[in-house]
Design an enzyme around this catalytic site. Structure first.
Site, short mmCIF file in Angstrom:
data_model
loop_
_atom_site.label_atom_id
_atom_site.label_comp_id
_atom_site.label_asym_id
_atom_site.label_seq_id
_atom_site.Cartn_x
_atom_site.Cartn_y
_atom_site.Cartn_z
N GLU A 425 0.87 -1.19 0.00
CA GLU A 425 0.00 0.00 0.00
C GLU A 425 0.90 1.23 0.00
O GLU A 425 1.11 1.87 1.02
CB GLU A 425 -0.98 0.00 1.19
N GLU A 434 3.94 8.62 -4.23
CA GLU A 434 4.79 8.23 -3.11
C GLU A 434 5.80 7.16 -3.56
O GLU A 434 6.34 6.42 -2.74
CB GLU A 434 3.93 7.80 -1.91
#
Lengths: 627, 627
Positions: A425, A434
């Site tokens: 995740e 990210e």
């Protein structure tokens, strides 16, 4: 979303022969403030002809009538309606300028919280200039710009048959109150002391006109009492469309001003009715509850790869009611696909959770395994040593041999065996922001040839936005030691409220895992075209993502397909350096790049149509994501 | 205007099998530099297919072929024509990006003074992004953007009858090489390392197209040898229109590049012919001579009221061959009007020279008196004590009793008698911008009721300008301790060269003297509308003035009516914060204010159409003129 269950409500007084008494009466009726001419009409100055300097006597009522704290908190000052500082008549203009300066000076003397000025036509440049000069010299009051939602002239125009199309278009623009406002606030450089006092019209204009107003800094809605109907019991009520309109705008923390004569026996009833509407606004969505207080608040995107998250950050995200359920469903589905009923007692799948944090995905995997009645062995890889403490504790107390905790950056880890399922995740609000692609590329060598990555893919999306609110928030982010444009070249994570979406969202960059390309290149470049449907102002782009976890199991933060109740991600916002005025029919062309070097990943962006503009964040000078 | 009588001339080499020899030959023929592919075509890389990283062997010729100083001074590097970093084919695009980076790296390695890149179509956003990233990382080379003056497609379009108007307009814009350039340099944020290499076309486009190019940062003109005709003696010459074109652009300090095959037996002839053209450019206008070296150089306007001028400033301005002659003519004319032949021996007119400086107007008055055979008595009022020294000396040595020198600020002076003629030279480039109105208002109480002011009136004028040159000069004026926008909110005095005037000049503010208004108010406000005739970019406004000294005797610095040879004033330039892209047919609306308080006078300005923009210099925050 406002957390208040009461409408903040003001009363517009056309005339107040006895100010103290009027204020007392309004307060008794539950109103929070009153709107009042700064200069009492009784003292109306001899604007035309004569030097106002030569007049004797005071030009308005004395400040001693009320206490300072009443002036400061309860009175919105209205400018005199006869001031015409944009008149073509030089003499009248100059007299008006003098009178206006006097009124504004007096408003400052009384420390009024706000001054209300009504725009009565398209020409307000000199008015805007004078108010802007007050903002510059540190005036304390806000300015509420009072305009009608739609000019009556526009409504009338629809019926005209004696004009050709371009004449109608020109007349429309001249009479479009949004253009009056837009021009006014542009001259004032979008000053954040400017707010809108929008007068609701009897006929509600088309949806797109209403939503454009909703993207503006709306301070209050002005409701003339003539708008109210009378119900069976004799009380004032609004028509259903008007109710719906007010409910839709209430989320912007808007105040109400009741204007005009009392038609229902007691002004108290109008206020009570507004409170009733406020109480019937529902606040049940978990995202709304979670996001309370974060409306249009700019946050710097997390950089979990470079920085270690804090305990409370983990705690918040672990509470998401949707995300881990979906991951669990995805793992469950893979387990059933990979292990037939016959094999279920022998076959053990290797599940690697990369970026395990404090273990929510490990728990999801174990739950899925139990629920599917399939065996798994889990590696939980985590680079944050603080989170590893939590993982180790759970391993010892609950998970046992089934889980192996690895304290290591996933990109450096040498796995002892290959995985069947790689669970991660690592997604940000913009999907890849990210650095999920770079991280997963680093570990996919330990995924079997027929192995599965959860997520299997993710896509970022863009949408052009109008929002003076966000533009002003971004301007405030200027920092002395950084590049002077740094704050306009940085994306922000933000719970978007006070904005207008200028076109439907469009997909931008997509990443698939595992990535089987011969040469893996996570740079991207795409040019998007948005068709603009009405005159508006571009302040930047909102960004979203959706992700396919496995087959038909998705996560989405797109407005249209948002996973219901999931609160782990707010959208991202990419500002632009200067607002761009767009016209209906314009094609807005924007270029986005995702670029990398050995140390960093960053985005660059650039609008090239309808007018070409400068590249934002060249070479990642203002914003990069550290690898 | 370039002071050089030689053309700086380069030779574009299509291929150079022996680089040293080619350079020697070009140098022998008098060329100053050569243009050369950075990567020798022999080493053309396998762009499509395969990883270029895996190739063995060098990708171009060695740097040892030439000395460093030759590379640094004599070679303009051309990028390979097959690079297509804006290709829609992702693979080809990425290969092109790699090859482009390699070529630019090599150009930096060789320290080439400039790199030349040709725009071959409307889509160049990725190319612009890559070059901008090099500018950001302190590349040393200039980039010369090579475009055709007019795309052949446009010429062809004029003949098409199968397209409707809007199709033609769209196609034209797509094929308009100025738009290619404009979009490219906008993405690069008007970087001053970008210059134009403009290839002259066989058919010269319309005047307005040519003058738009003349407003761009033109580094060189590329002349293909195919453009040259052959004269009777067999030498290359250009057609008259081409000669005129080159002469008109030569004032911008432009260089020449000769490209294509030698058609006349020796490349030396082309260069000699260009020198011939340069030698036939005349430089006789005194203004041109005086202004040499000041082209597009920004100066802060003088503030003679607040600061005392220096001796050399007086000296320069006293040399103006026109200004004082005109003043003398004006005084002469007033004297003849005021004193009839019969009165000439009795009547003595009182002449007050206010702001007498070192005395040029006193001399003009005395000369006029002598020439007209009329008697005058002169008061020379001057506030600068240093200039008073010069006045006193002349009074003692030459003028005697006829002149009384008063060392005093004219606004504070108590005159012993009233004047018939008030003579002043307090005008700035923008007329009233050195506060002539305020000064003359202060002394007009000493003017007789039938007295005359010289000047009798003056008017400022505005003209919208395109000039990336000035925009870049203004950007460089940023100062750390001032408002971050201060340099965009200050007018500059500048000898305008590299710019395009976007519409005819229009009058702005007018002042008359003496001012007999009941209340004197020198504030002004006006809104001007300019019709824009072609797509262009607005960078600011040039300002001018003209003045009626007396009856039909004028001074003017307007381009159309400039007093011939007068050099005392360069135009003024009001910048705007961000370039505004304008379209043919747009109405450009601009508002200008002249505002005052007790201490200062200042201007504010604001563009409101075609798009509304921010007010400049609100409250005089960036620029004021001290009273």
């Amino acid at each position: 979303m406002s957390s208040s269950r009461r409408a903040s409500c003001g009363l517009d007084l056309c005339s107040a022969t006895d100010l103290r008494n009027s204020l007392h009466m309004a307060s008794e009726a539950g109103f929070d403030f009153i709107c009042l001419s700064i200069v009492h009409p009784r003292f109306k100055r001899e604007l035309i002809g004569g030097k106002s300097k030569n007049r004797t006597g005071a030009f308005t009522r004395s400040d001693l009538i009320l206490s300072s704290s009443d002036w400061n908190n309860l009175i919105v000052g209205k400018l005199s309606p006869y001031l015409a500082v944009d008149s073509e008549d030089t003499h009248f203009r100059r007299q008006s300028e003098e009178a206006l300066n006097q009124e504004l000076m007096y408003a400052a003397h009384l420390c009024l919280p706000a001054v209300m000025v009504t725009l009565r036509g398209p020409k307000n440049t000199n008015l805007a200039r004078i108010l802007q000069s007050k903002f510059q010299s540190n005036s304390t009051y806000q300015v509420w710009v009072h305009v009608f939602m739609e000019s009556p002239a526009i409504t009338a125009m629809q019926q005209r048959s004696d004009m050709n199309e371009s004449e109608i278009a020109l007349e429309k623009k001249k009479n479009d109150t949004w253009h009056w406002w837009n021009s006014f606030r542009s001259v004032c450089n979008f000053d954040k002391k400017l707010g809108l006092a929008l007068e609701v019209s009897p006929d509600i204009p088309p949806d797109e006109v209403v939503s454009r107003w909703a993207g503006e800094p709306l301070k209050c809605l002005v409701l003339p009492t003539s708008l109210f109907l009378t119900n069976k019991k004799g009380y004032p009520v609004l028509s259903r469309p008007h109710q719906a309109l007010i409910r839709s705008l209430a989320s912007l923390d808007v105040q109400i001003v009741i204007s005009g004569n009392d038609k229902h026996g007691n002004i108290r009833y109008y206020h009570q009715y507004m409170d009733h509407i406020w109480q019937t606004i529902s606040h049940v969505d978990p995202l709304t509850v979670y996001a309370r207080g974060y409306e249009d608040y700019l946050q710097c995107p997390l950089q979990p790869l470079m920085d270690n998250l804090e305990s409370q950050t983990y705690e918040i995200f672990e509470k998401d009611p949707v995300k881990y359920t979906e991951y669990q469903r995805a793992i469950y589905s893979v387990l059933l696909d990979k292990i037939s009923l016959e094999e279920k007692d022998q076959k053990v799948l290797i599940v690697m959770v990369v970026g395990a944090g404090r273990g929510p995905l490990v728990r999801a995997a174990l739950n899925a395994s139990q629920k599917a009645d399939r065996k798994i062995k889990v590696y939980a890889v985590e680079k944050n040593p603080n989170a590893v403490v939590t993982l180790e504790a759970q391993q010892e107390e609950m998970w046992g041999d089934q889980v192996t905790v690895i304290s290591c950056d996933m990109r450096d880890w040498e796995a002892p065996e290959k995985a069947d399922i790689l669970v991660s995740e690592l997604l940000g609000s913009f999907g890849d922001n990210e650095l999920s692609p770079e991280c997963l590329d680093g570990v996919q060598k330990f995924l079997k040839d027929d192995g599965v990555s959860i997520p299997a893919s993710y896509t970022s999306y863009l949408c052009p936005l109008q929002s003076s609110k966000l533009y002003n928030e971004v301007r405030l982010c200027k920092e002395k030691d950084k590049h002077p444009l740094h704050h306009f070249e940085t994306p922000y994570v933000v719970h978007l409220q006070n904005r207008l979406e200028l076109a439907p969202v469009q997909p931008l960059f997509r990443f698939d895992h595992p990535n089987r390309d011969e040469i893996i290149d996570n740079r991207r470049y795409k040019c998007l075209n948005f068709k603009i449907s009405q005159d508006c102002v571009l302040h930047g782009f909102s960004g979203f993502f959706d992700s396919i976890l496995y087959k038909d199991i998705n996560l989405s933060i797109l407005p249209e397909t948002h996973s219901k109740g999931m609160f782990s991600w707010f959208p991202i916002f990419f500002p632009i350096r200067e607002p761009i005025h767009l016209k209906a029919g314009d094609i807005l062309e924007v270029h986005f790049w995702r670029l990398c070097n050995r140390k960093n990943v960053w985005y660059e962006w650039c609008v090239t149509s309808p007018v070409p503009g400068p590249l934002h964040n060249p070479n990642g000078r203002s914003y990069t994501i550290g690898l």
